[in-house]
Design a protein around this motif. Structure first.
Motif, PDB file in Angstrom:
ATOM      1  N   GLY A  17      70.001  92.874  77.041  1.00 31.68           N
ATOM      2  CA  GLY A  17      71.231  92.227  77.454  1.00 31.68           C
ATOM      3  C   GLY A  17      71.122  91.530  78.802  1.00 31.68           C
ATOM      4  N   ARG A  18      70.380  92.109  79.725  1.00 30.82           N
ATOM      5  CA  ARG A  18      70.207  91.489  81.041  1.00 30.82           C
ATOM      6  C   ARG A  18      69.475  90.155  80.916  1.00 30.82           C
ATOM      7  NH1 ARG A  18      68.096  94.985  85.989  1.00 30.82           N
ATOM      8  NH2 ARG A  18      69.556  96.285  84.867  1.00 30.82           N
ATOM      9  N   GLU A  19      68.422  90.139  80.114  1.00 34.15           N
ATOM     10  CA  GLU A  19      67.674  88.896  79.918  1.00 34.15           C
ATOM     11  C   GLU A  19      68.528  87.856  79.189  1.00 34.15           C
ATOM     12  OE1 GLU A  19      65.048  92.094  80.916  1.00 34.15           O
ATOM     13  OE2 GLU A  19      66.383  91.973  79.192  1.00 34.15           O
ATOM     14  N   HIS A  20      69.351  88.313  78.252  1.00 32.48           N
ATOM     15  CA  HIS A  20      70.250  87.401  77.549  1.00 32.48           C
ATOM     16  C   HIS A  20      71.217  86.754  78.533  1.00 32.48           C
ATOM     17  CE1 HIS A  20      72.858  86.674  73.717  1.00 32.48           C
ATOM     18  NE2 HIS A  20      72.826  85.621  74.497  1.00 32.48           N
ATOM     19  N   ALA A  21      71.776  87.537  79.445  1.00 28.41           N
ATOM     20  CA  ALA A  21      72.695  87.000  80.445  1.00 28.41           C
ATOM     21  C   ALA A  21      71.982  86.002  81.369  1.00 28.41           C
ATOM     22  CB  ALA A  21      73.295  88.133  81.266  1.00 28.41           C
TER      23      ALA A  21
END
Length: 95
Positions: A17-21
């Motif tokens: 999720g962090r990389e997606h953001a």
């Protein structure tokens, strides 16, 4: 070093999720050229980069496979790469 290219090739290492953001925000930049996620995920693959709506490419390369990451970065002329140092600390030494 100053980068003078109009569009930057970007690699984001990870698939959570962090990389997606991070990718979602980078994709909003008009300076974003090609964006790659290593390895990425289904949600990331639906993002689009820059004004030309270039899709984000998920490579399937494991975030821990340093040899393949370095080869990919060199082959695809990546201008900027991002990875979480707490999990991928070895990337700092890959250059």
């Amino acid at each position: 070093m100053q980068i003078t290219k109009d569009k930057l090739n970007i690699a984001v290492i990870g698939g959570g999720g962090r990389e997606h953001a991070i990718i979602r925000r980078l994709a909003q930049s008009r300076r974003a050229g090609k964006i790659y996620a290593l390895p990425g995920n289904g949600g990331i693959s639906r993002e689009h980069a820059g004004g030309d709506s270039c899709p984000v490419n998920c490579t399937g390369i494991a975030a821990t496979d340093l040899e393949r990451i370095v080869d990919f970065v060199l082959k695809n002329e990546i201008d900027f790469a991002s990875g979480r140092s707490s999990r991928y600390g070895a990337l700092r030494h890959a250059a």
